[in-house]
Design an enzyme around this catalytic site. Structure first.
Site, PDB file in Angstrom:
ATOM      1  N   LYS A  20       0.875  -1.137   0.028  1.00  0.00           N
ATOM      2  CA  LYS A  20      -0.100   0.100   0.065  1.00  0.00           C
ATOM      3  C   LYS A  20       1.016   1.081   0.073  1.00  0.00           C
ATOM      4  CE  LYS A  20      -3.485   2.794   0.795  1.00  0.00           C
ATOM      5  NZ  LYS A  20      -4.193   3.261  -0.498  1.00  0.00           N
ATOM      6  N   SER A  45     -12.286   6.572  -1.795  1.00  0.00           N
ATOM      7  CA  SER A  45     -11.516   7.732  -1.187  1.00  0.00           C
ATOM      8  C   SER A  45     -10.989   7.463   0.176  1.00  0.00           C
ATOM      9  CB  SER A  45     -12.362   9.068  -0.921  1.00  0.00           C
ATOM     10  OG  SER A  45     -11.770   9.984  -0.595  1.00  0.00           O
ATOM     11  N   GLY A  47      -7.851   7.951   1.315  1.00  0.00           N
ATOM     12  CA  GLY A  47      -7.139   8.833   2.292  1.00  0.00           C
ATOM     13  C   GLY A  47      -5.750   8.277   2.564  1.00  0.00           C
ATOM     14  N   LEU A  48      -5.242   7.140   1.820  1.00  0.00           N
ATOM     15  CA  LEU A  48      -4.099   6.867   2.317  1.00  0.00           C
ATOM     16  C   LEU A  48      -3.739   6.069   3.684  1.00  0.00           C
ATOM     17  CD1 LEU A  48      -1.739   9.447   0.856  1.00  0.00           C
ATOM     18  CD2 LEU A  48      -1.578   7.090   0.322  1.00  0.00           C
ATOM     19  N   ASN A 101       4.380   7.190  -5.801  1.00  0.00           N
ATOM     20  CA  ASN A 101       2.933   7.695  -6.122  1.00  0.00           C
ATOM     21  C   ASN A 101       2.641   9.237  -6.295  1.00  0.00           C
ATOM     22  OD1 ASN A 101       0.470   7.913  -6.294  1.00  0.00           O
ATOM     23  ND2 ASN A 101      -0.248   6.443  -4.954  1.00  0.00           N
ATOM     24  N   CYS A 104      -1.974  10.105  -5.896  1.00  0.00           N
ATOM     25  CA  CYS A 104      -3.229   9.819  -4.997  1.00  0.00           C
ATOM     26  C   CYS A 104      -4.198  11.112  -5.121  1.00  0.00           C
ATOM     27  CB  CYS A 104      -2.735   9.800  -3.785  1.00  0.00           C
ATOM     28  SG  CYS A 104      -4.126   9.456  -2.359  1.00  0.00           S
ATOM     29  N   LYS A 138       4.119   6.342 -10.141  1.00  0.00           N
ATOM     30  CA  LYS A 138       2.561   5.584 -10.549  1.00  0.00           C
ATOM     31  C   LYS A 138       2.108   7.106 -11.005  1.00  0.00           C
ATOM     32  CE  LYS A 138      -1.283   3.147  -9.673  1.00  0.00           C
ATOM     33  NZ  LYS A 138      -1.506   1.946  -8.796  1.00  0.00           N
ATOM     34  N   ASN A 167      -3.223   5.713 -12.384  1.00  0.00           N
ATOM     35  CA  ASN A 167      -4.194   5.697 -11.215  1.00  0.00           C
ATOM     36  C   ASN A 167      -5.194   5.678 -11.289  1.00  0.00           C
ATOM     37  OD1 ASN A 167      -4.491   5.601  -8.308  1.00  0.00           O
ATOM     38  ND2 ASN A 167      -2.457   6.728  -7.889  1.00  0.00           N
ATOM     39  N   GLY A 195     -11.367   0.140 -12.276  1.00  0.00           N
ATOM     40  CA  GLY A 195     -12.403  -1.130 -12.974  1.00  0.00           C
ATOM     41  C   GLY A 195     -12.585  -0.641 -14.313  1.00  0.00           C
TER      42      GLY A 195
HETATM   43  C1  DHB Z   1      -5.018   6.177  -2.123  1.00  0.00           C
HETATM   44  C2  DHB Z   1      -5.801   6.151  -3.371  1.00  0.00           C
HETATM   45  C3  DHB Z   1      -4.911   6.009  -4.556  1.00  0.00           C
HETATM   46  O1  DHB Z   1      -5.443   6.170  -5.813  1.00  0.00           O
HETATM   47  C4  DHB Z   1      -3.735   5.670  -4.607  1.00  0.00           C
HETATM   48  O2  DHB Z   1      -2.880   5.595  -5.461  1.00  0.00           O
HETATM   49  C5  DHB Z   1      -3.257   5.565  -3.517  1.00  0.00           C
HETATM   50  C6  DHB Z   1      -3.764   5.938  -2.108  1.00  0.00           C
HETATM   51  C7  DHB Z   1      -5.838   6.387  -1.092  1.00  0.00           C
HETATM   52  O3  DHB Z   1      -6.653   6.909  -1.239  1.00  0.00           O
HETATM   53  O4  DHB Z   1      -5.622   5.749  -0.046  1.00  0.00           O
END
Ligand code: DHB
Length: 287
Positions: A20, A45, A47-48, A101, A104, A138, A167, A195
């Site tokens: 992740k 969503s 949010g990491l 990344n 995001c 990414k 992404n 998707g």
């Molecule tokens: C999240 C969403 C993403 O598209 C990504 O590449 C990394 C993290 C996220 O919201 O956690």
């Protein structure tokens, strides 16, 4: 995200274990519901949410026994965070590569770096200096040839090893007419789409970057891969590998064995004996 999930990837037919996206400090992420399956894909969503980069370093030796490359996805909230994460993790031998990344879409107040070409130039300029490990990026989806060209020019100036395209398609909105509500809670329902919805955009991004990037930069295709036939389409556009998001979320690690089997069967039906016979060989209509 967890060691259990990474271990199951190790045990699966996936060829790589990818973490992740991690930040400097652990994060809970956005309030739930923050992910929803949709008729043709997904919206999220998140949010990491993640355990903080140090954990993804500690996990590396535990995953060694699976004998497959372990990639750490890095999504620091600032350039300084990305530098700290990548330089600290660079000493860990069992990490094969970083995926930085730049895309995001779900952290409020943090626009996607990949849509800001000056910031991308700055981040890559600094980050490439601090690691000897392979590093890829990414990317978010692009929609305009001028933007593909500008990003490709930046990437071609750096010794990056790969790009992952794409992404999620940022800030879609899926709503339920019966309840008259959005289906996820954060950001008023806005979230990244994945998707089937995004596959044509993903194929276009892979194709365009295949045309524009140095040939030693590999492309990892991602966006709507749910069958072996989908993987073949990404190969035709120029991808060297496939990444799976929504289908993995929906089906778990069994998806990798199925995709491999379907992909091999599809190649055999076509009479293909090597990936190079197909890679990048998309035909266009010329008459
Ligand atoms: C999240 C969403 C993403 O598209 C990504 O590449 C990394 C993290 C996220 O919201 O956690």
């Amino acid at each position: 995200m967890t060691i259990d999930e990474l271990t199951s990837l190790g045990e699966s037919q996936s060829s790589v274990i990818l973490s992740k996206s991690c930040t400097l400090l652990p994060r809970e992420g956005n309030p739930e519901p923050r992910y929803c399956d949709l008729p043709h894909g997904s919206i999220n969503s998140m949010g990491l949410p993640n355990l903080g980069y140090q954990k993804y370093g500690e996990f590396a030796p535990l995953l060694k026994k699976y004998n497959k490359p372990y990639f750490v996805s890095v999504s620091g909230l600032s350039l300084a965070d990305n530098i700290k994460i990548i330089s600290d993790l660079s000493d860990i031998q069992e990490i094969a590569a970083f995926e930085l990344n730049l895309s995001c879409p779900n952290v409020i107040g943090k626009p996607q770096v990949g849509y800001d070409f000056n910031q991308t130039r700055q981040v890559l300029g600094e980050v490439m200096r601090i690691t000897k490990k392979p590093l890829g990026v990414k990317l978010p989806p692009y929609f305009d040839f001028a933007h593909f060209e500008e990003m490709a020019k930046i990437l071609n100036n750096h010794k990056i090893s790969f790009v992952s395209c794409i992404n999620s398609l940022g800030n879609g909105l899926f709503i339920d007419a019966d309840s008259e509500k959005a289906v996820i809670k954060p950001k008023g329902g806005f979230g990244g789409l994945g998707g089937e919805y995004v596959k044509p955009t993903a194929l276009a991004n892979v194709r365009k970057f295949y045309e524009l990037l140095r040939k030693d930069i590999a492309i990892i295709g991602v966006g709507g891969i749910a069958t072996g036939r989908d993987a073949f389409e990404f190969l035709l556009c120029g991808a060297s590998a496939a990444q799976v998001g929504t289908a993995y979320q929906q089906q778990g690690t069994a998806v990798f064995a199925r995709l491999e089997k379907e992909f091999a069967a599809f190649l055999e039906k076509k009479g293909c004996h090597s990936l190079d016979e197909v890679k990048g060989k998309l035909k266009t209509i010329n008459n």
